[in-house]
Design a protein around this motif. Structure first.
Motif, mmCIF file in Angstrom:
data_model
loop_
_atom_site.group_PDB
_atom_site.id
_atom_site.type_symbol
_atom_site.label_atom_id
_atom_site.label_comp_id
_atom_site.label_asym_id
_atom_site.label_seq_id
_atom_site.Cartn_x
_atom_site.Cartn_y
_atom_site.Cartn_z
ATOM 1 N N ILE A 173 20.911 -19.175 79.000
ATOM 2 C CA ILE A 173 21.987 -19.166 80.002
ATOM 3 C C ILE A 173 23.038 -20.216 79.671
ATOM 4 C CG2 ILE A 173 22.481 -19.690 82.424
ATOM 5 C CD1 ILE A 173 19.788 -18.325 83.107
ATOM 6 N N LEU A 174 22.608 -21.393 79.234
ATOM 7 C CA LEU A 174 23.561 -22.442 78.891
ATOM 8 C C LEU A 174 24.308 -22.117 77.605
ATOM 9 C CD1 LEU A 174 21.491 -25.600 79.861
ATOM 10 C CD2 LEU A 174 23.483 -24.654 81.047
ATOM 11 N N ASP A 175 23.633 -21.514 76.612
ATOM 12 C CA ASP A 175 24.336 -21.074 75.398
ATOM 13 C C ASP A 175 25.426 -20.073 75.745
ATOM 14 O OD1 ASP A 175 22.852 -22.669 73.729
ATOM 15 O OD2 ASP A 175 21.845 -21.039 72.677
ATOM 16 N N ALA A 176 25.114 -19.137 76.654
ATOM 17 C CA ALA A 176 26.105 -18.139 77.065
ATOM 18 C C ALA A 176 27.280 -18.816 77.763
ATOM 19 C CB ALA A 176 25.465 -17.099 77.979
ATOM 20 N N ALA A 177 26.987 -19.801 78.618
ATOM 21 C CA ALA A 177 28.054 -20.510 79.335
ATOM 22 C C ALA A 177 28.962 -21.262 78.369
ATOM 23 C CB ALA A 177 27.443 -21.469 80.352
ATOM 24 N N LEU A 178 28.377 -21.954 77.414
ATOM 25 C CA LEU A 178 29.185 -22.673 76.430
ATOM 26 C C LEU A 178 30.001 -21.706 75.582
ATOM 27 C CD1 LEU A 178 26.587 -25.334 75.224
ATOM 28 C CD2 LEU A 178 28.602 -25.762 76.628
ATOM 29 N N GLY A 179 29.367 -20.592 75.196
ATOM 30 C CA GLY A 179 30.064 -19.624 74.346
ATOM 31 C C GLY A 179 31.287 -19.036 75.007
ATOM 32 N N VAL A 180 31.161 -18.582 76.253
ATOM 33 C CA VAL A 180 32.304 -17.978 76.931
ATOM 34 C C VAL A 180 33.351 -19.032 77.284
ATOM 35 C CG1 VAL A 180 31.346 -18.119 79.272
ATOM 36 C CG2 VAL A 180 33.029 -16.360 78.729
ATOM 37 N N THR A 181 32.930 -20.253 77.592
ATOM 38 C CA THR A 181 33.896 -21.288 77.955
ATOM 39 C C THR A 181 34.806 -21.635 76.785
ATOM 40 O OG1 THR A 181 32.379 -22.194 79.599
ATOM 41 C CG2 THR A 181 34.172 -23.615 78.874
ATOM 42 N N VAL A 182 34.246 -21.680 75.589
ATOM 43 C CA VAL A 182 35.088 -21.916 74.411
ATOM 44 C C VAL A 182 36.061 -20.759 74.224
ATOM 45 C CG1 VAL A 182 35.031 -22.025 71.885
ATOM 46 C CG2 VAL A 182 33.550 -23.510 73.229
ATOM 47 N N ASN A 183 35.608 -19.517 74.466
ATOM 48 C CA ASN A 183 36.532 -18.369 74.412
ATOM 49 C C ASN A 183 37.662 -18.534 75.421
ATOM 50 O OD1 ASN A 183 35.088 -17.072 72.421
ATOM 51 N ND2 ASN A 183 34.045 -15.650 73.797
ATOM 52 N N ILE A 184 37.320 -18.969 76.626
ATOM 53 C CA ILE A 184 38.320 -19.136 77.678
ATOM 54 C C ILE A 184 39.325 -20.222 77.307
ATOM 55 C CG2 ILE A 184 38.634 -19.968 80.045
ATOM 56 C CD1 ILE A 184 35.998 -18.510 80.735
ATOM 57 N N LEU A 185 38.841 -21.329 76.788
ATOM 58 C CA LEU A 185 39.749 -22.406 76.413
ATOM 59 C C LEU A 185 40.653 -21.983 75.262
ATOM 60 C CD1 LEU A 185 37.331 -25.438 76.824
ATOM 61 C CD2 LEU A 185 39.386 -24.964 78.167
ATOM 62 N N ARG A 186 40.160 -21.116 74.394
ATOM 63 C CA ARG A 186 41.024 -20.609 73.319
ATOM 64 C C ARG A 186 42.057 -19.636 73.870
ATOM 65 N NH1 ARG A 186 35.931 -20.404 69.263
ATOM 66 N NH2 ARG A 186 36.201 -22.543 68.476
#
Length: 367
Positions: A171-184
């Motif tokens: 769950i935390l890997d998914a959160a980090l992954g999408v957050t980096v997409n959002i910041l990009r």
């Protein structure tokens, strides 16, 4: 301030500028989240991820106790206990220990529903991130974000609250992954963090992590965090529509008012990301909630709980996660949880679990 372009992810393929997009909130994202449930959101990407790995999704979803048709809509509401079981099953069926990261990297700002749209229409990146921190609970009460910073560095941290222990890292890997997409999306496709912290043991193959984050990685950490320059928070978001932002803010406030969560659960959410910092005293939490310390105590007493009892409950949850998912030394875990000595932590953990931390870690599987 620099202006950056984030128009590519406005409405899921709608190329119209924000001023021409309908000024209404889609009906599919108007539902209030009941206690114990989570909007599917980012986890909708579980289905294509399973297929990508050669596994038929429906049997796995049914084995977790869910209806596969729920995955047709990112705003479907499911019990977060079932979501935890599903992530655990996905890892077992695929043999992929970074399954959560594969899910997160497929998701986008739109995966966060109303909150993602509010971020997209925020004036600056800082306002967008603060909107995420303040409002994600309307969609997701499992992942708890917090934003801190000092000396020119911003730290965006996530915790998995009440997640099945084996599913926490996914769950935390998914959160980090999408957050980096959002910041990009908000800062430009070339954006990269200064560093990414992961509360899990280092995998043998870190290729996917390095490819997605494009930043130095630190495994076996106490938190899941994205570290980046605080200057990025001042970047303006091109195409943000103030009228749409106002509509979204109003609707989110309505949802928060109707959500009906218990006050003690709100305190647990706040503590989940703050207990490993120096800002988690009862006075700190009362200040954060803009209420008096006595009001905090009275409202907790009405729910039959005290602040210390809730604090110890969250300490136990964090300790279990760090003992199971990382190789962080006991002394470091004790210090992170506010204990002056490892022996004091050991005594507390024995009271909570009936075992020493070392014995609990050695035993391994606790689900």
């Amino acid at each position: 301030m620099t202006q950056v372009d984030g128009t590519e992810c406005l409405t899921g393929g709608d190329s119209r500028p924000p001023s021409q997009v309908s000024q209404t909130v889609p009906a599919t994202i108007r539902r209030t989240l009941p206690p114990g449930f989570i909007h599917l959101g980012v986890s909708k990407e579980i289905v294509p991820t399973l297929r990508e790995l050669g596994v038929e999704p429906d049997p796995v979803i049914r084995a977790a106790g869910l209806d596969p048709h729920l995955f047709d809509d990112a705003m479907s509401m499911i019990p977060f206990a079932a979501l935890g079981r599903l992530y655990t099953l996905c890892v077992a069926r695929t043999g992929c220990t970074h399954f959560g990261l594969l899910v997160g990297r497929r998701a986008s700002i739109l995966s966060l529903g109303l909150v993602g749209r509010l971020m997209r229409h925020s004036h600056t990146v800082g306002e967008a991130v603060r909107a995420l921190v303040s409002n994600l609970s309307t969609q997701d009460r499992v992942v708890v974000p917090a934003l801190t910073g000092r000396d020119g560095i911003a730290l965006l941290t996530f915790a998995a609250y009440q997640a099945e222990s084996r599913s926490g890292p996914q769950i935390l890997d998914a959160a980090l992954g999408v957050t980096v997409n959002i910041l990009r999306t908000l800062c430009g496709s070339g954006w990269r963090p200064d560093e990414v912290l992961l509360p899990r043991a280092a995998p043998a193959d870190q290729t996917l992590y390095r490819h997605h984050f494009r930043a130095p990685l630190r495994f076996n950490q106490e938190s899941a965090s994205i570290i980046f320059s605080a200057r990025d928070l001042d970047l303006r978001i091109a195409g943000a529509d103030p009228m749409m932002r106002a509509l979204l803010e109003e609707r989110i406030q309505q949802l928060k008012g109707a959500q009906g969560t218990e006050f003690s659960d709100d305190i647990r959410q706040l503590l989940r990301t703050r207990l490993t910092s120096n800002h988690c005293s009862a006075d700190d939490i009362a200040h954060l909630l803009t209420i008096h310390r006595r009001t905090l105590s009275r409202r907790l007493k009405e729910s039959g709980l005290g602040y210390r009892a809730i604090t110890n409950e969250i300490r136990f949850e964090i300790a279990r996660q760090l003992l199971q998912d990382t190789q962080v030394p006991l002394a470091q875990i004790a210090a992170a949880l506010g204990y002056s000595e490892a022996s004091a932590f050991t005594r507390a953990f024995r009271r909570w679990s009936g075992q020493t931390p070392t014995a609990w870690r050695t035993e391994g599987d606790h689900d």
